[in-house]
Each structure stands twice: as C-alpha cells, then as structure tokens.
Design an enzyme around this catalytic site. Structure first.
Site, mmCIF file in Angstrom:
data_model
loop_
_atom_site.group_PDB
_atom_site.id
_atom_site.type_symbol
_atom_site.label_atom_id
_atom_site.label_comp_id
_atom_site.label_asym_id
_atom_site.label_seq_id
_atom_site.Cartn_x
_atom_site.Cartn_y
_atom_site.Cartn_z
ATOM 1 N N CYS A 119 0.872 -1.176 0.000
ATOM 2 C CA CYS A 119 0.000 0.000 0.000
ATOM 3 C C CYS A 119 0.908 1.224 0.000
ATOM 4 C CB CYS A 119 -0.986 -0.007 1.170
ATOM 5 S SG CYS A 119 -0.270 0.211 2.796
ATOM 6 N N CYS A 193 -3.963 -1.002 -2.349
ATOM 7 C CA CYS A 193 -4.193 0.431 -2.526
ATOM 8 C C CYS A 193 -4.211 0.740 -4.018
ATOM 9 C CB CYS A 193 -3.069 1.193 -1.817
ATOM 10 S SG CYS A 193 -2.913 2.925 -2.246
ATOM 11 N N CYS A 200 3.513 0.206 -8.929
ATOM 12 C CA CYS A 200 4.204 -1.005 -8.479
ATOM 13 C C CYS A 200 5.248 -1.430 -9.513
ATOM 14 C CB CYS A 200 3.198 -2.127 -8.252
ATOM 15 S SG CYS A 200 3.954 -3.671 -7.682
#
Length: 255
Positions: A119, A193, A200
């Site tokens: 997250c 999230c 990412c």
C-alpha cells in the site's frame, strides 16, 4: 395426494449459468478489477459487461467502489463469503445430502510461498495483511509488506486492532519502502491500494499480481471503527487466499 412440481433453480444458479456472468465471477474471484480490464479479459463489448455487472451487483454478489487513484473509475469486487453461502444453499435446495460444508482453510503445505503486500504508506492496510497471513498460515508463508511512500510509524489504530481482535503484536514493526526490496523475488504481489497499484515496479520471477481495492482507513473520519472494519475485510480476503497458496492435493488453484 399429489406432489407439487419441482421449484425453479435457485437465484445463484440462474445468475451463474449465463456464460458472461460466470466468466465475470471467475475473473473477479482472484482480485478486484476495473470495467476496462474485465472487457479486455472477456473480449466482450463494454455495454454487455456493464449490464451483467449490474445484475451481479443487484444480487449482492459483486460490489463496486470508487478508485482512490482516479475517482472517475471504479473497482469491482466479488463477495466470496456471499458466494459460498449461495453455493451451500444451492446444494441443499437439490437434496439435503448435498449441503456444502466449509472447506478446510488450506491443504498441507508443499512449500513456502512468498507473498508481498503493498500500500502507499505501509502503515495500516499492508502490515495488517502481512500480520494476518503470517498468523493464519502458521508461519508457512514468507510474508512481507512495503509501501511506495512509507510512513515513519505504523498507525496506532492498526497496531491496536491487531492486538485487540487477533492477539497479534506489531508494536515494534516499522514501515518499509519498496526500495528496500530490490532484487527480492516473490510468488505473489498483492496491492491493497489503488494508488500503489499504478506505480508497483516489476519483480523478478514473474510473480502473480493481484489487487484488493481497500480504502485507506486513516482517511475515514470514523477513526478506530474504520480500522476494525478494514481489518475484518482483509482477514476475510486472507482466509480465501490460503487455499490458493496451499491447495489440497486434488486441486491446483492458479489466479
């Protein structure tokens, strides 16, 4: 005395029997997705996908929430608990002997899967998921969490809810940054999230990427009760993740 004729199929059967709806259920069974992603996966027009999503939402099997990354977009989530209840009721409606009972949480571990939860701040959602999976797997999973912009400390409400609800102590844990995981390999990378999903990085070894669209409880004015609800939702998802990580010998689950 005449016997009454058989009743029609249960609502879940009528819903799931349609090919498009079954494919939607299957796609959402492993993680939350946006409409455009479902359209790409199914190869069907957006209006058709949206129509069948509305039917699944009306039945309470699928929910939608606004993306915290882009408020014009929404993530769709399959309620696996409600699906399990519907399947159990379907078996019992045909014959009492077919009533389904809850399966064991996981099979006998054949290895140690490595899982990374992500997250933004790594102060609430991802450390809660890390702690719960480590707890529920009995240490049979190698679990890590990190954030794209880690906070200085875990949120006190996250520490409190883990201690009070699950008897897990993470008071000494500190948030980690994604940059500390350079060179690490994972079997699963799970984002909790919407914002961190967009940034990412790629990890070596081609991990399976899943997304759980869970709002930040720290942004909820409800305070501690919001963390309690968030932990309960994460725990439900973690329990459903375990049979994926540790399939029984007769099954192989691949998201």
């Amino acid at each position: 005395m005449e016997l009454s004729g058989p009743a029609g199929p249960p609502p879940f059967v009528r819903l799931a029997a349609h090919e498009v709806r079954w494919r939607l259920l299957s796609a959402l069974a492993h993680g939350d997705l946006r409409v455009r992603e479902l359209v790409a996966l199914l190869g069907e027009p957006q209006n058709l996908v949206s129509y069948h999503l509305r039917l699944l939402r009306s039945a309470g099997l699928v929910t939608a929430c606004r993306s915290s990354f882009d408020g014009r977009d929404s993530y769709y989530h399959l309620d696996l608990e409600r699906c399990a209840d519907a399947l159990a009721a379907t078996g019992a409606a045909l014959h009492p002997a077919l009533r389904l009972f809850p399966a064991e949480a996981a099979g006998t571990p054949a290895g140690t899967p490595s899982v990374l939860f992500l997250c933004t701040g790594n102060s609430a959602r991802s450390p809660v998921a890390e702690a719960l999976l480590r707890h529920r797997s009995g240490g049979h999973a190698e679990v890590t969490s990190a954030g794209s912009h880690p906070k200085a400390h875990l949120h006190p409400h996250a520490v409190r809810v883990l201690r009070l609800r699950y008897d897990i102590d993470v008071a000494d844990q500190r948030p980690r940054g994604l940059d500390t995981l350079t060179g690490r390999r994972f079997d699963y990378v799970i984002s909790l999230c919407d914002k961190v999903r967009e940034v990412c990085p790629d990890f070596g070894g081609h991990p399976r990427r899943l997304h759980w669209s869970i709002p930040d409880p720290a942004a909820d004015q409800d305070g501690y009760p919001a963390f309690d609800r968030t932990a309960a939702e994460i725990d439900t998802r973690v329990r459903h993740l375990q049979p994926v990580l540790f399939p029984t010998p007769h099954q192989e689950v691949r998201p």
